[in-house]
Design a protein around this motif. Sequence first.
Motif, PDB file in Angstrom:
ATOM      1  N   ARG A 350       0.825  -1.095   0.209  1.00  0.00           N
ATOM      2  CA  ARG A 350       0.000  -0.038  -0.188  1.00  0.00           C
ATOM      3  C   ARG A 350       0.923   1.234   0.124  1.00  0.00           C
ATOM      4  O   ARG A 350       1.710   1.483   1.046  1.00  0.00           O
ATOM      5  CB  ARG A 350      -0.868  -0.128   1.175  1.00  0.00           C
ATOM      6  CG  ARG A 350      -1.780  -1.159   0.959  1.00  0.00           C
ATOM      7  CD  ARG A 350      -2.810  -1.025   2.253  1.00  0.00           C
ATOM      8  NE  ARG A 350      -4.132  -1.796   2.190  1.00  0.00           N
ATOM      9  CZ  ARG A 350      -4.226  -3.001   2.887  1.00  0.00           C
ATOM     10  NH1 ARG A 350      -3.148  -3.395   3.787  1.00  0.00           N
ATOM     11  NH2 ARG A 350      -5.087  -4.019   2.825  1.00  0.00           N
ATOM     12  N   GLU A 392      -7.407   4.445  -3.360  1.00  0.00           N
ATOM     13  CA  GLU A 392      -6.400   3.771  -2.564  1.00  0.00           C
ATOM     14  C   GLU A 392      -5.419   3.211  -3.642  1.00  0.00           C
ATOM     15  O   GLU A 392      -5.679   2.488  -4.377  1.00  0.00           O
ATOM     16  CB  GLU A 392      -7.179   2.454  -1.923  1.00  0.00           C
ATOM     17  CG  GLU A 392      -6.189   1.921  -0.884  1.00  0.00           C
ATOM     18  CD  GLU A 392      -6.559   0.511  -0.231  1.00  0.00           C
ATOM     19  OE1 GLU A 392      -6.088  -0.219   0.605  1.00  0.00           O
ATOM     20  OE2 GLU A 392      -7.903   0.468  -0.215  1.00  0.00           O
ATOM     21  N   MET A 394      -2.021   1.166  -5.011  1.00  0.00           N
ATOM     22  CA  MET A 394      -1.454   0.056  -4.508  1.00  0.00           C
ATOM     23  C   MET A 394      -0.166  -0.006  -5.519  1.00  0.00           C
ATOM     24  O   MET A 394      -0.306  -0.103  -6.702  1.00  0.00           O
ATOM     25  CB  MET A 394      -2.058  -1.188  -4.790  1.00  0.00           C
ATOM     26  CG  MET A 394      -3.472  -1.169  -3.914  1.00  0.00           C
ATOM     27  SD  MET A 394      -3.251  -1.706  -2.237  1.00  0.00           S
ATOM     28  CE  MET A 394      -2.601  -3.094  -2.368  1.00  0.00           C
TER      29      MET A 394
END
Length: 401
Positions: A350, A392, A394
């Motif tokens: 992450r 988000e 990655m």
Amino acid sequence: MFQEVDESSRREKCFTTITQLPAFINPKQVPSKRSPFSTIQNHAFVHSVEVILPKEFYSQIKPSLETKLEKPRYARVFMTPSALLEHEFFNTYIKSGNILMISEGRSGSDNVFTLKDGKEIYERTGLTGKPFRSGGRKHAKERFLVELNLRLPSMLHGKKGFERIVWAFTNVLTQSMAWLFHDLESNPGPGEGDHVSEAKKGNSSKNILKVGAGNKPIDKVQPQLITCEPQEIAHEQIITPPFYENGKVLENMSEDDLQEYCGSLSEWIAMVQMASPRLSGEDDVDPYLSRYAAPDAEEGQASDLMSLKWHGLISSRWTMQLFLNMLQNTKASWFALAVATLGKEAVEGRDGFMVMVLPSGQSSAQSSESSQTSQVKDEGTVGTGRVTFCWELMGASVTEP
């Protein structure tokens, strides 16, 4: 023009979520399974947090940030792995405490406390592990992942399995290294230690507390306690998209248009973070050099923005407190929260996340009335909440393929 293909960037992912928040959120019982709250809680090791909002609203919420939000603090220490297993430190922080701790190094090539030198060191420790994909070249040394749950009832001094770990840390993993340490249970008071200001060294972004004496186990390793001070960055005359209340325009968008709008909005936030001159209302760059335009630039207008940035080891608990504070005090304004994390995993780790919260569609009186009704009924879904975008990020690999 030459078109370069970056294979690693193709493996990078961005998960986008659009959601409507409850009208009232209980700070003591947040909906942790819903975005963006779940995203915030899943990023424990954070090294920078940035909030972007209109400058006119910053003056209104600044007193609340200074009085209701504690400044994040952490410690920098130098320790060997065996020091983690010493009786007092082990019993206080690992067996019964609640801490964040990460060592120096780069995942996939250095020691973040994984094994640095590959199979040879792994076999010498005598610990059980499994092969781990490090993201490096094929001819690089094989790496292994060893996971130890030190809170198991069997993890006690004198037990056979625990003594094997003690032996490995004492005889094989003997190198002293720098660690970042954060105790989630307590914050040191202003009277502990000698206060040394970084402003004297030309860095006004944070202060250092150097502990000279104390009765805590961490005090025995001479820690440097660092207080994260917010850095204020003003952005003048920035072309700002029209953030419609509660995302009313989004309902009429097709899936492709919505995907394109989300991508352009996240790009705009990133360019504000970089203080790009392409966002200035006075920018007159040649279109041959740059054809960038802010989302809905025709309907947007130039406005002054303010950015607040904290840098250090920051917990997800503090990030959540900041997010809830911003939600409470910016009902009539939009704001963006950008978080970057410390890399713990070499592959598909992450990298961080961004959250954009649109203005509320209610007036201040309606919002207050709705919140009171929600508190009486003990429900978090009464009334219309604010629309939120969450991205988000990655990563593919932190080492070169």
